[in-house]
Scaffold this active site. Structure first.
Site, mmCIF file in Angstrom:
data_model
loop_
_atom_site.group_PDB
_atom_site.id
_atom_site.type_symbol
_atom_site.label_atom_id
_atom_site.label_comp_id
_atom_site.label_asym_id
_atom_site.label_seq_id
_atom_site.Cartn_x
_atom_site.Cartn_y
_atom_site.Cartn_z
ATOM 1 N N TYR A 26 14.620 36.647 -49.915
ATOM 2 C CA TYR A 26 14.799 35.358 -50.840
ATOM 3 C C TYR A 26 14.646 35.779 -52.350
ATOM 4 O O TYR A 26 15.527 35.454 -53.325
ATOM 5 C CB TYR A 26 13.697 34.298 -50.786
ATOM 6 N N GLU A 48 12.239 21.857 -53.197
ATOM 7 C CA GLU A 48 11.057 21.975 -54.021
ATOM 8 C C GLU A 48 10.203 20.729 -54.008
ATOM 9 O O GLU A 48 9.005 21.002 -54.019
ATOM 10 C CB GLU A 48 11.609 22.197 -55.625
ATOM 11 N N TRP A 56 5.722 27.735 -50.040
ATOM 12 C CA TRP A 56 7.015 27.738 -50.292
ATOM 13 C C TRP A 56 7.657 28.440 -48.927
ATOM 14 O O TRP A 56 8.857 28.474 -48.331
ATOM 15 C CB TRP A 56 7.634 28.624 -51.281
#
Length: 198
Positions: A26, A48, A56
Site C-alpha cells: 500500500y 477513511e 487502517w
C-alpha cells in the site's frame, strides 16, 4: 532516522510502510500517489470513514470485501441503496458492520451525486500547494491542517458525514493531495503530471 527504515528488499521506507507486507504494498504503490475520479475518491472517502476508531490495516485487509459489498464504490449504485441494502451490509461479516458508518456511506454517495462539478473537483480544490521539501520525521506530519478543516466543513455543508478535519487530512495523504512520505523514502515524489485525468 528512526522514522525511516529499510525493508527486507533494502529500500528505505516510512517506518509504518515497512511494518507488514500489506502496508509495504500500500505504501509503495498507492499511498500518497495523486488519485482523481469521482468513484475512486468516493471509495477512499468511504474507507477513511470506516477506519475511524480502527486500524487502517483492518480496513486494508477488508477492502476486497468492501468493494464487493458496495458495488465497487460506484456512486450512482450506492446512492440508490435502501434499507434492505443497509440490512444486507449489516449482515456482511466481511466488512465493518457499523450502522452509522454504513448509513453515512449511502448518504455520502447521494451527496456526491448532487455536486455540480463532481466529488473529485471539490476534494482537489482544497489541496494545498506542494511543500518545498518532504517532512524529515513523523513529528513534522500534522494530524489536520487549515485545508483539511476547510474541506471537512465544505463536505459537511453539502450533507457528507464522518468527514472531520482529521479524516479529511488522512484522505489528502492517501490520495496524494499532500505528500507525506518522509525525506529519503524510496517512493518517488509526485510530479505535476501524476493523477491527471477524470
Amino acid at each position: 532516522m528512526s522514522d525511516l527504515v529499510r525493508g527486507p528488499d533494502g529500500l528505505p521506507r516510512c517506518a509504518w510502510g515497512a511494518s507488514t507486507p500489506d502496508y509495504a504494498v500500500y505504501h509503495d504503490e498507492e499511498w500518497g500517489r495523486p488519485l482523481r475520479g469521482d468513484d475512486a475518491l468516493y471509495e477512499r472517502l468511504t474507507l477513511e470513514a470506516f477506519q475511524s476508531g480502527l486500524s487502517w490495516l483492518t480496513i486494508l485487509r477488508k477492502r476486497p470485501a468492501f468493494r464487493l459489498a458496495f458495488d465497487e464504490f460506484r456512486i450512482e449504485r450506492v446512492a440508490s441503496y435502501d434499507e434492505s441494502d443497509v440490512a444486507r451490509l449489516l449482515a456482511d461479516a466481511g466488512i465493518v458492520r457499523n450502522r452509522a458508518k454504513i448509513e453515512a456511506a449511502v448518504a455520502n454517495a447521494r451527496a456526491a451525486l448532487e455536486l455540480p462539478d463532481g466529488l473529485s473537483a471539490l476534494l482537489w480544490s482544497y489541496a494545498p500547494p506542494p511543500r518545498a521539501a518532504r517532512p524529515e520525521s513523523f513529528a513534522q506530519v500534522p494530524a489536520l491542517t487549515p485545508e483539511s478543516t476547510g474541506l471537512a466543513k465544505a463536505l459537511k455543508k453539502r450533507g457528507f458525514r464522518f468527514v472531520g478535519p482529521t479524516t479529511a487530512y488522512a484522505l489528502m495523504q492517501a490520495t496524494g493531495m499532500v505528500d507525506d512520505h518522509l525525506a529519503g523514502c524510496h517512493v518517488a515524489a509526485p510530479t505535476a503530471r501524476d493523477g491527471m485525468g477524470a
